[in-house]
Design an enzyme around this catalytic site. Sequence first.
Site, short mmCIF file in Angstrom:
data_model
loop_
_atom_site.label_atom_id
_atom_site.label_comp_id
_atom_site.label_asym_id
_atom_site.label_seq_id
_atom_site.Cartn_x
_atom_site.Cartn_y
_atom_site.Cartn_z
N LYS A 20 13.94 -51.07 -113.44
CA LYS A 20 14.94 -51.30 -112.37
C LYS A 20 14.70 -52.66 -111.74
O LYS A 20 13.59 -53.22 -111.81
CB LYS A 20 14.88 -50.21 -111.31
CG LYS A 20 13.54 -50.06 -110.56
CD LYS A 20 13.35 -51.00 -109.40
CE LYS A 20 11.99 -50.86 -108.71
NZ LYS A 20 11.60 -52.00 -107.88
N ASP A 146 9.02 -44.44 -105.60
CA ASP A 146 10.04 -44.93 -106.53
C ASP A 146 10.56 -43.93 -107.57
O ASP A 146 11.68 -44.08 -108.05
CB ASP A 146 9.50 -46.15 -107.29
CG ASP A 146 9.57 -47.42 -106.45
OD1 ASP A 146 10.28 -47.41 -105.43
OD2 ASP A 146 8.93 -48.41 -106.83
#
Length: 295
Positions: A20, A146
Site C-alpha cells: 500500500k 495496519d
Amino acid sequence: MRSKRCATVAEHLRGIAPAKVNFVLEVTGLRRDGYHEIDTILQALELADDVVVEFGALPGVSVDGRFAAGTPADESNLAWRAAEILAARCGAAVDDLAITLHKRIPAAGGLGGGASDAATVLQLLGRHWGASSEVIAEVANAVGSDPAFFVAGGGTARARGRGEDVTPLPDVPRQPVVLFVPESTIERKTARMFAALDRVPFDDGSVSEAFARRAPGLVTPAEIHNGFERVAFDLFPGLAALWEELESRTGEAIHLAGAGPTLFWVGGDSAAAAIAQAGAGLSCAVIRTTTRSRR
Ligand code: C5P
C-alpha cells in the site's frame, strides 16, 4: 527457524499480500494509550508478496525473494504472530504449520508489507479454521495498526483511530505508481517517526476528509499529503538529497510512503516510464506498479 519439510503429504493454502501507499496520512493527536490518532487514505498496489501456508510441516516462517532482507524469519514475524493468536482463538494449533513469504515488497519501507502478509495469513487460516470476520478483524488489530486495511479488502479506503477503523472508498482508476526505495531504513522507524511528530503541530484531518469527498478521476501528485514529511528528513540519513534529486529530475512532486523511507510518485500512464527512469543511478531501488482495486 525451519530447516526442512516433513515427508508427509502437506496441504497448502496460497494467497497474495498487496503493498500500500498512503495518498493522505494525517496524524491528528496523541492518545492516552501512547498511540496516535491518524486519519489516512490508503491505496493498495499490484505489487504483492506471495504467501503460502502449509500444514503437516515443520513449524516456522521462511522468507525468500528479491526483498527478503529485513523480514524476520522467526516468531517475531507479524504473519507468524497473527497465526498464533488466531490459532489460540480458534482452538487450533500451529505446531505443524509453516509460512513461506516470497517478498516483492521491501521490508520496513512504509509499504505495509509485514501487515499485509499478516492479513493474508489471517484470511487464509480464518477460512480454513472457520473463524468469523469479526474474529479475523480482532486478531488483525491485536497484531498491529495496519493489517485492518488489508483484511477489509484493500482498494482505496480511509482509516481512522489507530488505523483500525476502516471505511472503504470508491476505487480510484487503475493508474501507475513508481516507488523509490532507499537502501537503508532505521531501527524502530514507525515509533520514532510518530514520536518526532509530537514536537510539531498535528494535522486536523481536513485533507483526508476532502480526499474522501473528491470527484472520481486520476489521483495527481498535488493531492498527496503526508504529515510525516515534516520530520522524515531529520530521521532518515540521505533521504533529503534523494528526494530533491528525484523532484528536480522529474519536475513532479514526489511523496513519502507511510512512515517512509520509500518515496513514491502517482500520476498518468504517459509519464510513468520517464519518472521511473529518473531513479536510474541513484541509491534506491525503483519499482513500477499500479493501483489495485478493492477485492
Ligand atoms: O502498529 P505498530 O505496532 O506497527 O506501531 C509501531 C509503533 O508506532 C507503536 O508502538 C507506536 O509507538 C507507534 N504508533 C503510534 N500510533 C499509531 C500507530 C503506531 O504512535 N496509530
